[in-house]
Structures are given as C-alpha cells and as structure tokens.
Design a protein around this motif. Structure first.
Motif: not given
Ligand code: R5P
Length: 296
Positions: A126-128, A169-171, A173-175, A190-197, A218-222, A224-226
C-alpha cells in the motif's frame, strides 16, 4: 470447511492462480445494475460457518466499493465465520494529508468503511507515505505482501547489467529493497509535482547509469507522468531504452499508450489485471493467506 473465494469482476485470473496455491472454492457473484443504476449482488453460496475471501483490486474504486460492502453484509447475515478482503491494490492511500484547506483526508473514512465491513484485509505494498503502517487508519487485522522479491527475481532473470531508478524520494523505500535483492546499483531522482498531470523529475546523481539498462521502479503508475518525465530525463543522459516496472499498473486514461509511445518497455505485477502484467504475485499472496489464517 473449504474457504470461499469470491472474485469480483476483473479479478478472476488472479483468483484462478490463487486457487492452485491456496485451497478454496471459487464462487463468482452476479452483479445486476437496475435502470436507476443501483446495484444488486447475488451469490448463491453456502456461507454458514465458512471463511469468506472477497477478492477485489480497488483501482477505480468508487463503483467497486458498494458491491463488496453488500457482499460482506450478505455473507455475514448468512452466517459466514470470518469475512476478509483481498485487495491487491488498495485505493485512497495517496490522500493521506489535507494538502489544501477544506480538503478531505479520504484515506481515513475509506479505511473506516472497509474496517466496518470486513474482519481482515490483505493487500500488496500500500502507498504508505505519511502513515507508517495500515494500523494507523484500519482497525481490523491487516497483512501486507511485498512485491520486492518478485520484482527482483524478474530483473535478475530478464535484465543484464541493470541500474534501478526510483523516480522520487518516496520510491527509495522499495527501489533500495529491490536493488538489494537483485544485487543491482540504484539511484533515486528528485520529483516536483505541480498538479495531477504535471510532474518534473530530474537526477540528483546520474553517474551509475553509464553502460547499464535503466529499470524505473515505482509503486503506482497512474497518469504515467512521473514515468514519462523520468524517461525524458534518462533520454537526456543517453541511456539504453528504459524498462518501467510498477507494482500497481493503474494506467489512468491514455497513460499506457503514452508510455508505450515513448519507446520504453512497460511492465507491472498482476495486482491490477492489465496487458502489462509480467510479474505474478499469486504465490506470495497465497502464502500470506495461509499465514494469516493460521494466526487468526
Ligand atoms: C507517488 O506518490 C507514487 O509513488 C507514484 O510516483 C505516483 O503515484 C505516480 O503517479 P503518476 O503516474 O500519476 O505520475
């Protein structure tokens, strides 16, 4: 009595894999949508005295929640012994903070809702992030399966000279865990998120990339922008074609197509059924179920 495994729509492939490692009877529910869009669940099974496992990955969760709550209530009314939820992907974990005034911290009421319906919860990574463990918000017994050993095994078998890359940075732990398990080097961006996409990702240290195949983990690809931003950054360093490896391939909207168009290989575990599934977690999930049952 043989435990019941109830796969919700979209979960039957994993259910079949689980049955070969965990003794259970699979019964699929019937979901009927009325013209007014209410749902009715029907499950002609013998519940009395049985352990019930509802299998439902909770990506795109809002339409899935009521049916599983109704099934849990049905099983309880008809005398089930214990009712557990296997949710390989657990939703709402990223809403763990009030980022702006007035915003709901949805992970909490979501956890309360599931805790009221089920006796236990099993999930995968889970995304802890701000919570250290699920027990901060779930009041029922929880069991977490880690994908790292299976990811490491896949990399060991399929990627010569890998370098693992965490996109933020959040990744880390599992990487770091996957890298240790497959004896690879790793670096975290290093990641900077400005908004959802809109996401910017850049290397703090790119020295380990030379002569290696980058595996973005990564834990999640939502959206895909990351991953897309990380692929661009790798391109600026002239690396080999990267592999994107996600525990949970949510792939919102056009994310999967955009990632494939970038030229990267895009792979995921089977916590969410998807064409990118390349790493099966059926075996560790089945082992965790056995352990959970022996300790309940
Ligand atoms: C960040 O909190 C997560 O570990 C993923 O990096 C993030 O959920 C990826 O989201 P997206 O695919 O929308 O960039």
């Amino acid at each position: 009595m043989t435990p019941l495994l109830i796969p919700m729509p979209g979960n039957s492939t994993l259910a079949t894999e689980l049955r070969s490692a965990f003794s259970c009877e699979i019964v699929s529910p019937e979901l009927h949508r009325f013209p007014d869009e209410e749902v009715r669940v029907t499950l002609p099974a013998e519940f009395a005295g049985r352990d019930v496992h509802v299998l439902c990955s909770l990506d795109r969760p809002d339409d899935k929640i009521l049916p599983i709550v109704f099934i849990a209530a049905l099983a309880r009314e008809l005398g089930a012994r214990r009712i557990g939820l296997i949710a390989p992907y657990l939703a709402y974990m990223r809403q763990d903070k009030r980022f702006n005034p007035g915003e709901a911290i949805s992970s909490r009421p979501f956890a309360r809702l599931l805790s009221q319906s089920f006796d236990w919860l099993l999930t995968v990574d889970p995304h802890l992030h701000r919570y250290k463990s699920l027990c901060e918000i779930y009041s029922i017994r929880t069991r977490v399966v880690h994908a790292a050993p299976a990811l490491a095994q896949w990399i060991r078998t399929n990627v010569p000279r890998p370098v693992l890359v965490g996109p933020d940075g959040e990744s880390a732990q599992w990487v770091s865990e996957v890298a240790r398990d497959c004896s690879a080097t790793y670096t975290v961006m290093r990641k900077v998120r400005h908004d959802d996409r809109t996401v910017d990702v850049e290397f703090a240290d790119a020295t380990s990339l030379a002569g290696r195949t980058p595996v973005l983990v990564d834990d999640i690809i939502s959206s895909g922008q990351t991953m897309l931003s990380a692929i661009k950054a790798l391109g600026r360093h002239g690396t080999a074609t990267p592999i994107c490896l996600a525990v949970h391939g949510v792939f919102a909207s056009t994310a999967y197509d955009e990632l494939l168009r970038s030229g990267a290989r895009v792979l995921s575990t089977n916590t969410i059924f998807h064409p990118s599934n390349a790493v099966s977690l059926a075996s560790p999930i089945a082992s965790a179920l056995e352990e959970l049952h022996s300790s309940l």
